[in-house]
Design a protein around this motif. Structure first.
Motif, PDB file in Angstrom:
ATOM      1  N   VAL A  83       0.838  -1.212   0.000  1.00 46.89           N
ATOM      2  CA  VAL A  83       0.000   0.000   0.000  1.00 46.89           C
ATOM      3  C   VAL A  83       0.865   1.250   0.000  1.00 46.89           C
ATOM      4  CG1 VAL A  83      -1.694   1.318   1.330  1.00 46.89           C
ATOM      5  CG2 VAL A  83      -1.951  -1.158   1.099  1.00 46.89           C
ATOM      6  N   MET A  84       1.911   1.239   0.827  1.00 57.87           N
ATOM      7  CA  MET A  84       2.758   2.428   0.915  1.00 57.87           C
ATOM      8  C   MET A  84       3.671   2.568  -0.306  1.00 57.87           C
ATOM      9  SD  MET A  84       1.464   3.623   3.530  1.00 57.87           S
ATOM     10  CE  MET A  84       2.396   5.123   3.286  1.00 57.87           C
ATOM     11  N   ILE A  85       4.075   1.454  -0.914  1.00 62.48           N
ATOM     12  CA  ILE A  85       4.880   1.538  -2.139  1.00 62.48           C
ATOM     13  C   ILE A  85       4.068   2.197  -3.246  1.00 62.48           C
ATOM     14  CG2 ILE A  85       5.845   0.122  -4.012  1.00 62.48           C
ATOM     15  CD1 ILE A  85       6.837  -1.811  -1.857  1.00 62.48           C
ATOM     16  N   PHE A  86       2.809   1.794  -3.381  1.00 66.39           N
ATOM     17  CA  PHE A  86       1.965   2.407  -4.412  1.00 66.39           C
ATOM     18  C   PHE A  86       1.750   3.892  -4.134  1.00 66.39           C
ATOM     19  CE2 PHE A  86      -2.373   3.479  -5.935  1.00 66.39           C
ATOM     20  CZ  PHE A  86      -2.088   3.421  -7.292  1.00 66.39           C
ATOM     21  N   SER A 106       1.110   4.523 -13.265  1.00 67.99           N
ATOM     22  CA  SER A 106       1.243   4.670 -11.816  1.00 67.99           C
ATOM     23  C   SER A 106       1.420   3.331 -11.117  1.00 67.99           C
ATOM     24  CB  SER A 106       0.008   5.376 -11.241  1.00 67.99           C
ATOM     25  OG  SER A 106      -0.155   6.662 -11.812  1.00 67.99           O
ATOM     26  N   TYR A 107       1.123   2.229 -11.810  1.00 71.02           N
ATOM     27  CA  TYR A 107       1.175   0.904 -11.195  1.00 71.02           C
ATOM     28  C   TYR A 107       2.474   0.178 -11.504  1.00 71.02           C
ATOM     29  CZ  TYR A 107      -3.843   1.713 -10.786  1.00 71.02           C
ATOM     30  OH  TYR A 107      -5.059   2.246 -10.488  1.00 71.02           O
ATOM     31  N   TYR A 108       3.450   0.833 -12.107  1.00 74.73           N
ATOM     32  CA  TYR A 108       4.657   0.165 -12.564  1.00 74.73           C
ATOM     33  C   TYR A 108       5.386  -0.531 -11.407  1.00 74.73           C
ATOM     34  CZ  TYR A 108       9.280  -0.502 -14.619  1.00 74.73           C
ATOM     35  OH  TYR A 108      10.459  -1.041 -15.047  1.00 74.73           O
ATOM     36  N   TYR A 109       5.732   0.196 -10.389  1.00 74.75           N
ATOM     37  CA  TYR A 109       6.477  -0.383  -9.268  1.00 74.75           C
ATOM     38  C   TYR A 109       5.625  -1.349  -8.468  1.00 74.75           C
ATOM     39  CZ  TYR A 109       9.923   3.227 -10.304  1.00 74.75           C
ATOM     40  OH  TYR A 109      10.843   4.021 -10.942  1.00 74.75           O
ATOM     41  N   LEU A 110       4.350  -1.076  -8.353  1.00 72.50           N
ATOM     42  CA  LEU A 110       3.452  -1.965  -7.608  1.00 72.50           C
ATOM     43  C   LEU A 110       3.385  -3.345  -8.263  1.00 72.50           C
ATOM     44  CD1 LEU A 110       1.310  -2.178  -5.289  1.00 72.50           C
ATOM     45  CD2 LEU A 110      -0.390  -1.593  -7.018  1.00 72.50           C
ATOM     46  N   LEU A 111       3.230  -3.391  -9.572  1.00 74.25           N
ATOM     47  CA  LEU A 111       3.127  -4.667 -10.271  1.00 74.25           C
ATOM     48  C   LEU A 111       4.437  -5.440 -10.211  1.00 74.25           C
ATOM     49  CD1 LEU A 111       1.029  -3.587 -13.392  1.00 74.25           C
ATOM     50  CD2 LEU A 111       0.237  -4.775 -11.334  1.00 74.25           C
TER      51      LEU A 111
END
Length: 459
Positions: A83-86, A100-105
């Motif tokens: 949650v905090m990474i996103f 915006s979801y690059y690092y999350l995925l």
């Protein structure tokens, strides 16, 4: 011939021999009670099956309460971190990668790899992992030696090796391998490492080589964490305090030399001493981190409402994710992080205290020391208590290598807990089998009367 028919014929034969009916009835009742006890005890039946099938027929226990607790805390920390990474990386990811979801995925993919590793190590006997530790150390040393030649550069240092879309840091593997290797070698000798030969050869020699390869990258933070973790294992193995003190002073002196002889590390250390003297250079990270923590107050600005993550605080989703947690969720959010780490470490201490042997105890203690030290270094840098070293916050920060290694460490802890539960079950079954043998011995019917007694009764 059925058992009932044989019993009936035996009764007729006994009557013909002159045995009183009262004695026959007493024998029948006694035999019936013994049979009911044998058939009505599922525990004894399962024990007979286990003994008959050998040691391999004993089923391995599932997750214990301690294993479930470690798994639960691990997953909670990961989900909290996701949650905090996103929240911390969405703006940067959209600006650089268009999503915006690059690092999350990418972190989710690494979590899948880490979860497979956790399950595999939780089901693998930690003794086998310890025996394989020399090979793992060798692989990590080869990877560390290859980093300066084939590694990718980022923020002025070369720490990772890119394999297609995946980026891996060998220093993360080296830290885990050194801790397991130290526990294995010190416990394998069967005595305390009291002489300098026992202390140095081969554990500290291999550790020194790994630290030299790590500092060449350069990565002072990983070097310090690896050295302190092995030092903790050495202390727990029973090394004399006088020799440990000398090693500690030597380690501090070597770290000071590494700082002074590098202009980059020296500037960072001086900025730590007085960040406001260089607010736009070495002190920029510390100042922005303090601004983020101070803005959060008690309850924070709200999830996703951080201002420092928008290109003010560098590496907000990796090195300084603790600062973003403090800004968005306030003291409540940071205390939740501290509580989760405290619970994880306490569970690790419990596993170590109840470990079935010295190897499991040393491995568990080394693991929790490594995780605790890395968390302390990261949060200390974010709060300005310690110099910035560039290490991630375990389970929380973005970084596939760190996440996978942390999941591996949690899997080893779970396996130590399972081995303890299996040992307790084996002890309970052995005690039950022994008590069952005694009951069967006392529950056998008495032998038939002797020939002389039969003659006397007939006469």
């Amino acid at each position: 011939m059925s058992a009932k028919r044989r019993s009936a014929e035996a009764s007729v034969g006994a009557r013909e021999r002159g045995v009183p009916d009262s004695l026959l009835e007493a024998r029948k009742r006694r035999n019936g009670r013994a049979k009911a006890r044998r058939e009505g005890s599922p525990r004894r039946s399962s024990l007979r099956g286990a003994v008959k099938g050998g040691a391999t027929a004993t089923p391995a226990p599932g997750l214990t309460s301690g294993g479930y607790a470690i798994l639960a805390v691990t997953l909670i920390m990961f989900l909290y971190g996701m949650v905090m990474i996103f929240s911390a990386s969405s703006g940067l990811a959209f600006h650089i990668h268009g999503s915006s979801y690059y690092y999350l995925l990418r972190q989710a993919v690494w979590f899948g790899v880490g979860l497979i590793a956790l399950v595999a190590l939780a089901l693998t006997d930690y003794h086998r992992v310890a025996k394989a530790s020399p090979l793992i150390v060798l692989v990590s040393l080869v990877a560390l030696a290859a980093v300066p030649f084939v590694g990718t550069e980022a923020y002025g240092s070369t720490r990772a090796i890119a394999i297609g879309p995946m980026v891996f840091q060998p220093s993360e593997l080296a830290k885990m391998a050194l801790v397991i290797y130290a526990a294995y070698m010190y416990e394998k000798r069967g005595r305390k490492p009291e002489s300098w030969r026992d202390i140095f050869y081969p554990v500290l020699m291999v550790t020194a080589l790994a630290c030299i390869l790590i500092i060449i990258e350069p990565d002072l933070g990983s070097m310090v964490i690896a050295g302190i973790s092995v030092f903790a294992v050495l202390y727990l193995a029973g090394a004399p305090l006088s020799r440990l003190a000398l090693l500690g002073v030597t380690g501090l002196g070597a770290t000071a030399i590494f700082i002074v002889t590098s202009s980059y590390r020296k500037a960072r250390f001086m900025a730590f001493m007085d960040p406001w003297s260089v607010p736009r250079e070495g002190g920029f990270h510390i100042i922005q981190s303090m601004v983020a923590l101070g803005s959060g107050s008690i309850s924070g600005l709200g999830l996703g409402m951080s201002r420092q993550k928008f290109f003010y605080l560098p590496n907000a989703h990796t090195d300084f994710i603790f600062s973003i947690i403090g800004e968005e969720l306030g003291i409540i959010g940071t205390l939740a992080v501290l509580t989760l780490f405290a619970v994880f470490i306490c569970l690790g201490f419990k596993v170590a205290r109840r470990a079935p042997d010295g190897l499991g105890r040393l491995m568990a203690m080394g693991i929790i020391c490594m995780v605790g030290i890395q968390a302390l270094v990261n949060m200390g840098a974010a709060t300005g208590i310690l110099p910035i070293t560039g290490v991630t916050l375990p389970f929380f920060s973005y970084g596939g290598s760190s996440l996978v290694i942390c999941m591996c460490l949690a899997g080893i802890l779970i396996n130590v807990s399972r081995q303890q539960a299996e040992m307790e079950i084996s002890q309970d079954r052995r005690k039950a089998r022994e008590s069952g043998d005694m009951r069967r011995r006392h529950g056998r019917p008495p032998p038939p009367p002797s020939r002389s007694r039969r003659r006397t009764e007939v006469a």
